[in-house]
Design a protein around this motif. Sequence first.
Motif, PDB file in Angstrom:
ATOM      1  N   GLU A   8       0.830  -1.200   0.000  1.00 48.55           N
ATOM      2  CA  GLU A   8       0.000   0.000   0.000  1.00 48.55           C
ATOM      3  C   GLU A   8       0.869   1.256   0.000  1.00 48.55           C
ATOM      4  O   GLU A   8       0.543   2.245  -0.662  1.00 48.55           O
ATOM      5  CB  GLU A   8      -0.938   0.010   1.201  1.00 48.55           C
ATOM      6  N   GLY A   9       2.002   1.199   0.709  1.00 47.43           N
ATOM      7  CA  GLY A   9       2.920   2.332   0.680  1.00 47.43           C
ATOM      8  C   GLY A   9       3.446   2.587  -0.719  1.00 47.43           C
ATOM      9  O   GLY A   9       3.579   3.737  -1.159  1.00 47.43           O
ATOM     10  N   SER A  10       3.722   1.511  -1.463  1.00 46.92           N
ATOM     11  CA  SER A  10       4.173   1.643  -2.846  1.00 46.92           C
ATOM     12  C   SER A  10       3.061   2.222  -3.718  1.00 46.92           C
ATOM     13  O   SER A  10       3.316   3.042  -4.616  1.00 46.92           O
ATOM     14  CB  SER A  10       4.610   0.277  -3.388  1.00 46.92           C
ATOM     15  N   PHE A  11       1.835   1.796  -3.464  1.00 49.70           N
ATOM     16  CA  PHE A  11       0.685   2.296  -4.210  1.00 49.70           C
ATOM     17  C   PHE A  11       0.499   3.797  -3.989  1.00 49.70           C
ATOM     18  O   PHE A  11       0.279   4.563  -4.938  1.00 49.70           O
ATOM     19  CB  PHE A  11      -0.567   1.526  -3.776  1.00 49.70           C
ATOM     20  N   ILE A  12       0.642   4.240  -2.750  1.00 47.74           N
ATOM     21  CA  ILE A  12       0.483   5.667  -2.457  1.00 47.74           C
ATOM     22  C   ILE A  12       1.591   6.469  -3.138  1.00 47.74           C
ATOM     23  O   ILE A  12       1.350   7.553  -3.694  1.00 47.74           O
ATOM     24  CB  ILE A  12       0.460   5.901  -0.932  1.00 47.74           C
ATOM     25  N   SER A  13       2.822   5.943  -3.122  1.00 44.14           N
ATOM     26  CA  SER A  13       3.914   6.634  -3.815  1.00 44.14           C
ATOM     27  C   SER A  13       3.626   6.750  -5.304  1.00 44.14           C
ATOM     28  O   SER A  13       3.911   7.781  -5.930  1.00 44.14           O
ATOM     29  CB  SER A  13       5.243   5.901  -3.595  1.00 44.14           C
ATOM     30  N   SER A  14       3.057   5.698  -5.892  1.00 43.94           N
ATOM     31  CA  SER A  14       2.735   5.752  -7.315  1.00 43.94           C
ATOM     32  C   SER A  14       1.662   6.796  -7.594  1.00 43.94           C
ATOM     33  O   SER A  14       1.693   7.466  -8.637  1.00 43.94           O
ATOM     34  CB  SER A  14       2.296   4.377  -7.821  1.00 43.94           C
ATOM     35  N   MET A  15       0.716   6.974  -6.672  1.00 46.14           N
ATOM     36  CA  MET A  15      -0.302   8.017  -6.852  1.00 46.14           C
ATOM     37  C   MET A  15       0.337   9.398  -6.804  1.00 46.14           C
ATOM     38  O   MET A  15      -0.017  10.281  -7.596  1.00 46.14           O
ATOM     39  CB  MET A  15      -1.393   7.888  -5.772  1.00 46.14           C
ATOM     40  N   LYS A  16       1.280   9.604  -5.897  1.00 46.08           N
ATOM     41  CA  LYS A  16       1.972  10.895  -5.815  1.00 46.08           C
ATOM     42  C   LYS A  16       2.751  11.164  -7.104  1.00 46.08           C
ATOM     43  O   LYS A  16       2.746  12.281  -7.637  1.00 46.08           O
ATOM     44  CB  LYS A  16       2.924  10.912  -4.615  1.00 46.08           C
ATOM     45  N   ARG A  17       3.440  10.134  -7.592  1.00 44.15           N
ATOM     46  CA  ARG A  17       4.235  10.286  -8.810  1.00 44.15           C
ATOM     47  C   ARG A  17       3.337  10.613 -10.004  1.00 44.15           C
ATOM     48  O   ARG A  17       3.643  11.484 -10.818  1.00 44.15           O
ATOM     49  CB  ARG A  17       5.018   8.985  -9.054  1.00 44.15           C
ATOM     50  N   MET A  18       2.188   9.920 -10.082  1.00 48.88           N
ATOM     51  CA  MET A  18       1.265  10.172 -11.189  1.00 48.88           C
ATOM     52  C   MET A  18       0.589  11.540 -11.066  1.00 48.88           C
ATOM     53  O   MET A  18       0.295  12.188 -12.077  1.00 48.88           O
ATOM     54  CB  MET A  18       0.222   9.064 -11.248  1.00 48.88           C
ATOM     55  N   SER A  19       0.332  11.997  -9.846  1.00 52.21           N
ATOM     56  CA  SER A  19      -0.233  13.340  -9.667  1.00 52.21           C
ATOM     57  C   SER A  19       0.711  14.384 -10.229  1.00 52.21           C
ATOM     58  O   SER A  19       0.291  15.335 -10.906  1.00 52.21           O
ATOM     59  CB  SER A  19      -0.508  13.617  -8.186  1.00 52.21           C
ATOM     60  N   GLN A  20       2.001  14.228  -9.956  1.00 54.77           N
ATOM     61  CA  GLN A  20       2.988  15.164 -10.492  1.00 54.77           C
ATOM     62  C   GLN A  20       3.048  15.081 -12.014  1.00 54.77           C
ATOM     63  O   GLN A  20       3.104  16.114 -12.701  1.00 54.77           O
ATOM     64  CB  GLN A  20       4.375  14.862  -9.923  1.00 54.77           C
ATOM     65  N   ALA A  21       3.058  13.853 -12.554  1.00 59.67           N
ATOM     66  CA  ALA A  21       3.134  13.691 -14.008  1.00 59.67           C
ATOM     67  C   ALA A  21       1.929  14.322 -14.684  1.00 59.67           C
ATOM     68  O   ALA A  21       2.059  15.001 -15.712  1.00 59.67           O
ATOM     69  CB  ALA A  21       3.236  12.203 -14.362  1.00 59.67           C
ATOM     70  N   LEU A  22       0.736  14.112 -14.119  1.00 61.54           N
ATOM     71  CA  LEU A  22      -0.467  14.719 -14.695  1.00 61.54           C
ATOM     72  C   LEU A  22      -0.395  16.235 -14.607  1.00 61.54           C
ATOM     73  O   LEU A  22      -0.796  16.942 -15.555  1.00 61.54           O
ATOM     74  CB  LEU A  22      -1.703  14.194 -13.961  1.00 61.54           C
ATOM     75  N   GLU A  23       0.144  16.765 -13.490  1.00 61.47           N
ATOM     76  CA  GLU A  23       0.255  18.212 -13.369  1.00 61.47           C
ATOM     77  C   GLU A  23       1.208  18.780 -14.424  1.00 61.47           C
ATOM     78  O   GLU A  23       0.948  19.839 -15.011  1.00 61.47           O
ATOM     79  CB  GLU A  23       0.707  18.602 -11.957  1.00 61.47           C
ATOM     80  N   VAL A  24       2.310  18.065 -14.692  1.00 58.82           N
ATOM     81  CA  VAL A  24       3.241  18.503 -15.735  1.00 58.82           C
ATOM     82  C   VAL A  24       2.549  18.487 -17.094  1.00 58.82           C
ATOM     83  O   VAL A  24       2.662  19.434 -17.886  1.00 58.82           O
ATOM     84  CB  VAL A  24       4.501  17.615 -15.762  1.00 58.82           C
ATOM     85  N   ARG A  25       1.814  17.397 -17.390  1.00 48.92           N
ATOM     86  CA  ARG A  25       1.126  17.321 -18.681  1.00 48.92           C
ATOM     87  C   ARG A  25       0.099  18.435 -18.824  1.00 48.92           C
ATOM     88  O   ARG A  25      -0.036  19.046 -19.892  1.00 48.92           O
ATOM     89  CB  ARG A  25       0.441  15.958 -18.811  1.00 48.92           C
ATOM     90  N   ARG A  26      -0.621  18.735 -17.766  1.00 48.85           N
ATOM     91  CA  ARG A  26      -1.612  19.814 -17.825  1.00 48.85           C
ATOM     92  C   ARG A  26      -0.935  21.174 -18.003  1.00 48.85           C
ATOM     93  O   ARG A  26      -1.447  22.047 -18.694  1.00 48.85           O
ATOM     94  CB  ARG A  26      -2.478  19.807 -16.562  1.00 48.85           C
ATOM     95  N   LEU A  27       0.233  21.348 -17.386  1.00 48.57           N
ATOM     96  CA  LEU A  27       0.990  22.580 -17.572  1.00 48.57           C
ATOM     97  C   LEU A  27       1.430  22.712 -19.033  1.00 48.57           C
ATOM     98  O   LEU A  27       1.302  23.787 -19.632  1.00 48.57           O
ATOM     99  CB  LEU A  27       2.207  22.597 -16.648  1.00 48.57           C
TER     100      LEU A  27
END
Length: 329
Positions: free
Chosen positions: A187-206
């Motif tokens: 679950e800790g790995s899953f949460i880290s992946s969500m954080k990483r994807m949140s950043q990636a999506l924010e970059v794509r939206r930028l």
Amino acid sequence: MDMAEFRVSTFNLENFDEPGQGVRPSLAERIELMRPQIVRLRTNLAFFQEVNGQERPGQPRALAALEQLLAGTNLAGATLVSTRGEDGGVFDERNLVIATRLPVLAVEQLSNDLVAKLQYRRLTALPPDAAAVEIGVERPILYVQLDLGNGRRLHAVNVHLKSKIPTDIPGQKIDNFTWRTADAWAEGSFISSMKRMSQALEVRRLVDRILVAEPAARIIVAGDFNATPDEVPVKTIRGDVEDTGNADLVRRIMVPIEHTLPESVRYTLFHQGRGQMLDHMLVTRNLLEDYRGTEIHNEVLHDESAAFAIDRKYPESDHAPVVASFSFQ
């Protein structure tokens, strides 16, 4: 500035700091090995990650260690644009920094500005979460607009996506390296992946925000993605037509320029005996007409995961710098 060869680099300096007295490796020991790496870059525009800030009596926290590293290189005295905290000083740890002599037109720092924090109820927390908690990103994105001259603008986006190290779960760690249960680690790995994807999506939206306002914008997204080219965070930022299925979006693709190198040399970090390409430079298609080539300076990389691979023995960074050359006429 001579634009005949304009070199852009990205380099994770790995917790570059000024340690306390007697702590090894000292800043001087790190600079002795790493300054030649900076000189070799011959870079006009540098994207740095993991740059720590230093305290000085009566002064805001600053990038004193980085300034010492850059002394004696072509970036000595260059403008340093960094992520900053609410107090206006740079962060204690893991700042993003863009170093350049180009005029800076605008600076923006994004952290859950284009992507809201996630609401998530942890399954393995002890005691259990009574309700969903907010999951935000740990590091901001640094976006800098630069003047290339002749009315041309360069959009530089510096990123350091969340690592694959699992996020701590309350009550589930015996010590810093030992988990109580396998499902808590997962679950800790899953949460880290969500954080990483949140950043990636924010970059794509930028990127899309920039291209909506300026369809012919020249954009470079560079940094430590903590993901290989075929993993979802990188593909999210790339926006390939193969993934979107929409040919009308072809001009919004971000191109990984490392693909011009043979696969055998395409790595920026060693982990458990395998070379991995985790540091990337993605550019808009219109920059390809000015693109001349890429280098990855990975000859002296050590395996940071190997037994006895301690910082005292390997005081340089465990990442290799990536350099791309352009010719802006």
